[in-house]
Structure formats: structure tokens, C-alpha cells
Design a protein around this motif. Sequence first.
Motif, short mmCIF file in Angstrom:
data_model
loop_
_atom_site.label_atom_id
_atom_site.label_comp_id
_atom_site.label_asym_id
_atom_site.label_seq_id
_atom_site.Cartn_x
_atom_site.Cartn_y
_atom_site.Cartn_z
N LEU A 156 0.83 -1.20 0.00
CA LEU A 156 0.00 0.00 0.00
C LEU A 156 0.87 1.26 0.00
CD1 LEU A 156 -2.74 -1.16 2.49
CD2 LEU A 156 -3.13 -0.48 0.12
N VAL A 157 1.94 1.23 0.81
CA VAL A 157 2.84 2.39 0.85
C VAL A 157 3.52 2.56 -0.51
CG1 VAL A 157 4.94 3.33 1.91
CG2 VAL A 157 3.19 2.26 3.35
N ASP A 158 4.02 1.45 -1.06
CA ASP A 158 4.71 1.52 -2.35
C ASP A 158 3.77 1.98 -3.46
OD1 ASP A 158 6.99 0.71 -1.17
OD2 ASP A 158 6.86 -1.39 -1.81
N ASP A 159 2.56 1.44 -3.45
CA ASP A 159 1.55 1.77 -4.45
C ASP A 159 1.27 3.27 -4.45
OD1 ASP A 159 -1.23 0.80 -5.87
OD2 ASP A 159 -1.67 2.33 -4.37
N ARG A 160 1.17 3.84 -3.26
CA ARG A 160 0.86 5.26 -3.14
C ARG A 160 2.04 6.11 -3.62
NH1 ARG A 160 0.09 5.28 2.18
NH2 ARG A 160 -1.82 4.09 2.14
N ARG A 161 3.23 5.73 -3.20
CA ARG A 161 4.41 6.47 -3.64
C ARG A 161 4.56 6.45 -5.14
NH1 ARG A 161 9.70 5.15 -0.08
NH2 ARG A 161 8.90 5.90 1.91
N LYS A 162 4.39 5.26 -5.70
CA LYS A 162 4.59 5.12 -7.14
C LYS A 162 3.56 5.95 -7.89
CE LYS A 162 5.16 1.49 -10.62
NZ LYS A 162 4.88 2.46 -11.63
N LYS A 163 2.33 5.92 -7.39
CA LYS A 163 1.28 6.70 -8.05
C LYS A 163 1.70 8.16 -8.19
CE LYS A 163 -3.27 8.58 -6.83
NZ LYS A 163 -3.95 8.75 -8.10
N PHE A 164 2.26 8.73 -7.10
CA PHE A 164 2.61 10.15 -7.16
C PHE A 164 3.92 10.40 -7.89
CE2 PHE A 164 -0.77 10.10 -4.11
CZ PHE A 164 -1.50 11.22 -4.49
N LEU A 165 4.89 9.49 -7.72
CA LEU A 165 6.16 9.68 -8.43
C LEU A 165 5.94 9.63 -9.94
CD1 LEU A 165 8.79 7.69 -6.33
CD2 LEU A 165 8.47 10.17 -6.47
N ASP A 166 5.01 8.80 -10.39
CA ASP A 166 4.78 8.64 -11.83
C ASP A 166 3.97 9.78 -12.44
OD1 ASP A 166 6.16 6.35 -11.74
OD2 ASP A 166 4.44 4.98 -11.91
N LEU A 167 3.34 10.59 -11.61
CA LEU A 167 2.49 11.66 -12.16
C LEU A 167 3.32 12.65 -12.98
CD1 LEU A 167 -0.05 12.71 -9.41
CD2 LEU A 167 -0.48 11.58 -11.59
#
Lengths: 320, 320
Positions: free
Chosen positions: A302-313
Amino acid sequence: MQNYLEFEKPLAEIEGKAEELRAMARTSEETDVSKEAEALDRKAADMLRDLYKDLSPWRKCQVARHPDRPHCKDYIDALFTEYTPLAGDRNFADDHAVMGGLARLGDRPVMVIGHEKGHDTKTRIERNFGMARPEGYRKAIRLMDLAQRFKLPVVTLVDTPGAYPGKGAEERGQSEAIARSTQKCLQLGVPLVTVIIGEGGSGGAVAFATANRVAMLEHSVYSVISPEGCASILWKDADKMREAAEALRLTAQDLAKLGVADRVIPEPLGGAQRDRHATVAAVGKALAEMIVELEKKTPEQLVDDRRKKFLDLGSKGLAA
Amino acid sequence: MNWISNYVRPRINSLFSRREMPENLWSKCEGCGTMLFHRELTDNLHVCSNCSHHMPISPRKRFHALFDGGVFAEVPVPAPNADPLHFRDQKKYPDRMRAAQKATGEKEAMLVAEGEIGRTPIVAAAQDFSFMGGSMGMYVGNAIIAAAQRAVKLKRPLILFSAAGGARMQEGILSLMQMPRTTVAVEMLREADLPYIVVLTHPTTGGVTASYAMLGDVHIAEPGALICFAGPRVIEQTIREKLPEGFQRAEYLLDHGMLDRVTDRRALRDELISITRMLLGEPPAVSGDLPKPEAPAAEAPKADAKERKPKPQPDKSAEP
């Protein structure tokens, strides 16, 4: 009595006439006006469809701010059971612009947090028009911590013009409170889902919306600055808000293309305020689906998923 | 006539034409009005020698003064999508960018570098207020992420100098999304147990303050720096009263518990060396002139090498 927006004025006239006809028909039985009234209803329905078929970004802002739109409290009352408000930041005060607490979504216990704007003069003042002070963000941080400890999913409902720009708010660290709230969102090992139900105003919204999944209602907006503010800075003319709203790409539809919004929840024709029940139900369905999807993930995922979502924006742009 | 036209006239002409005066030799201090010679100003790190007013300093000049022997290597920053929203206010966004690049000679509003301070290896990032108000767009976000990743890779502390009016409106929601993105960068440093020191310089406002600038392990501000979420003008309009003298200045924030220290720029380098070395558990730095460190291998910018005066080879026996 319905509140009409400025661009809905012609519609207000027709709907008003139909209403008058019906009132007349009720008092005098000789005249049969039902046909005329129906014709007017049809005309009004057509006009409503036309108006809402392709709302301009500025009109969307107006719909997003509509006083009759369901607010955070309406969603909590209708969608959740056993809602138990939890108050205070344990440091300074309880901020009424932010409401939150334990509640059940279906059978599932969750932590729900949101901005509440109020629905009349008294409650609007009490809620500070949904503009949170540092205590509001610190209360949210505390509730997120609690959710984390007891492994409850967190639901945030965003509806704010922005964080409150006041003297006390600055002295007590508005920036730090927002930054810490965003940071807390990123640290949660439980599902965090957000629905932007009206206005997503700048940093005041980000503090709650740094989520695994961000859904937006069809006519909600989410922006770095209000169109009025942007117009007065870049156009040096606050009346250029239409142009600014256009340029900022703040609609749910554009944000879905940019990957900021993960899903767009359709609203009834004419906006959420015309059928509050249907809107609330649609939001409830979206919330449940998003949580079910995320519950399969481990805390680390969940933490990784959230980070990745924002880093990829930002990798996706919009077509010219 | 010959003598006049062949000898005197060219001499007179040469007196006027050849000696083009370089511009900006003198700057006026905004604090006390003293005229300051450029060399004196550079030696004094753009701090007024009369009243200690801190004037803006470019990231490049700051790094020259910060790193041992003025040696640093730029850390490459991934280029973002140039104009994702096709933003246009009174000017097109790419035109504004080009104008800013021409005026500053820099690519964007943040410079990231690695090098040593007092023989302590660090990564540093500095925001450039002269570049579109230092505004935080995708490039600045990428720069902070790149800085954090580099710091984690090399196991070095990150020192960040903030200076910005806030988010870059021309990138709309994607500029707002730099708040969570840069917070992810702060999280990377935190997880790697690396010091993250923020030096807040004039001015640091808006979304920048409400994200990475307020999430440091240590917050140091330069004297007189304006640091806030909402600017004084916005607050005065909202609350309709005059704000007290010094409101939202570094000293005021120190009084309100938002900062650890307010430090004169001329004392900053020593303080940063001292803090980072203590946090890292290193022995005290050796004071006095150290032999120049070897230039970091391939990535060292050539301009830096040229400007350095030749110095004797480091003497091994002089090292502690």
C-alpha cells in the motif's frame, strides 16, 4: 426552493413557470393546464441536458461550489453507520472545518475524515466555510495514526476552497501542519481512498488527498489555485476567471486524463444537488469498490503503491 | 590636420568607445541604501556589509561559496514534460520559460550538486528565486527527487536551500502534485536515516513551505526571510486588519516554534558542517584552510575548473 446558478437562469424561468401553472391548477379546478405544464417540463429537461452536456470549466467550478450540493456531513450521515466523531488535535483546539471519526461503511469499520463547509449562514461560519486551520490537519494526522494502529482503512472526503489564510493559522504553522498531513498520508500501511466531492482547493486538499485512489465527482474540481486567484496573478484581472479556469485544466475529466484522478463518479443530470440521494449512493459504491480492491494488498504494498502513483504523475500530458 | 586626424582623434575616440563600462558593478542595498561594490558583495555572500541585509544569491554562487574550494558536480535532473497543459495566460508558458532561461542563464529553478563541505560529503539542492519566482513545477519536483535518490545512493545528507513564491501555476494540478512527490523524496531520506537539513531563504511561501521546506530534520532560516503559507497580502484581505511588524519573517517564525535557528549567511557554512558532522557521528571538522579536494571525477562542470586558481597539490602530511 431550489438555488439556481447564474448560468441556469433561463432554466429557472421555465421551471418557475411550470411550478406556477401547477399551483394554479391546484387552486382552480376548471382549467386543465397539465398539458402546458408538461410541455414546459420537457422544455426544461431539454435545456438542462443542453446546459450540462458540455459544461465549461468555470461553470464546473460554480457547480462544484453549489450551496445545495451534498457536503461531507451528508455523505457521512447517509453512507456510514455508528459514526462516532473524534475531536481535537490534543494541542490547541478542535477545528470544525474538518470532521472525522470512526464509522462503519457497510460492516467494515473505517476512519472517515473530511472538510465540511456548512449549509447555512450559521453552520458556514461555524465550519469556517470548509477552510481548515492547522488544528484541522493535526486532528486528521491523529486520526490517521489511530487508523494505522488498528488497521482501519481511511476514507477522506475533500471539499475545501483551501487552507485558511489567517494570522493565527500562520502563527501556529499552517504550512507545517499541511506538510505533515501529506507525509502521514504517504506513510499509512492501510488503504487510503479519497473522493473529491466538491472543491479540491490547493494544499488544503492535498493534505487529505495523497491517497492510493483518488476519485472525483463528475462536476468537482481540483486545482493548484482558484481561478479567481490565478486570474488576478497571471492576468492581473480577477474577472478573467473563465480564462483561468480553462487554462488550469481543473475538471475531473482533465484530471483523469492526467492520471491525478483514478476514476470519475458520474453525477445525476444537472449536478449532484438535483439528486442528492443518487449522488451519495454513487459515492458509497465507489468507496466500497476502491477499499475492496486495496484490502488485498499488504501494508508495504500500500505504501509503495501510493508512492509510485505520485512519483509517476506528470508523465502523461494533455492533447493540445 | 594629419596629426589631428591620425593621432588625436583616434585617441579621443578610443577613450570613449573602447572602455565599455561593465554594468552592475554597484548594487544598492535594499535595507539601508548603501552602494556596494560587486566584488565586496560577492566576498560577503551578497550580504550588505553595512546593515547585514541578506540579498538574493544565485544557487551557483551559493554553491561556489558552500563547497570546499568551490568544487561541486551537478547532479543531473530528469527533464519533465515541457508544457503538459499547453498553458497560456497573457503569454504562452514556453515563452515565459525561454525568457526566464535567458535572464538567468539557468535551465530551471533548481540546481542540485554533490561535493564536500568541510570535508563532509553532501548533496545540496538550491532553488533559484530569480527563475520564475523559484516556482515549484515538475522540474523542481524531479530535482528534489533526484537529490534525495543521489543522497540515498551515496549515503550522504541532503541540504536544501528553499526560495520560492510557491507552486508554478502554469503547470496546474501537476505543480500541486509536487507537494506529495517531494514529500516522497523526504520519506526516502528518512528511511535511509540520512539528515535532511532545510535552509529557508527569502522568500519561501505557499506549497513549497507546505511540503518539503517544513519537513526537515533541522530548519535554519536566513535573517529577515519571509516564510509563510498564505502571503501577508492575502491574509490582510481576509481578516481586514494590518499585520504586526515582522509578521512571517524568520525571527517571528523562530519565536513561534517553526524554526530551529536563524543564522547569518556568513556563518551558515560552518554551522551546516557542524550539524551534519554531529548528526552523522563524525569527528569535528578541521578548521582553517584545508587542501583543496580532488574534483569529483567526470561530472565536474568545466566552468568551475577554469575559475579556480591553481593551488599546490594536497599535502598528505597536512591531513588529520
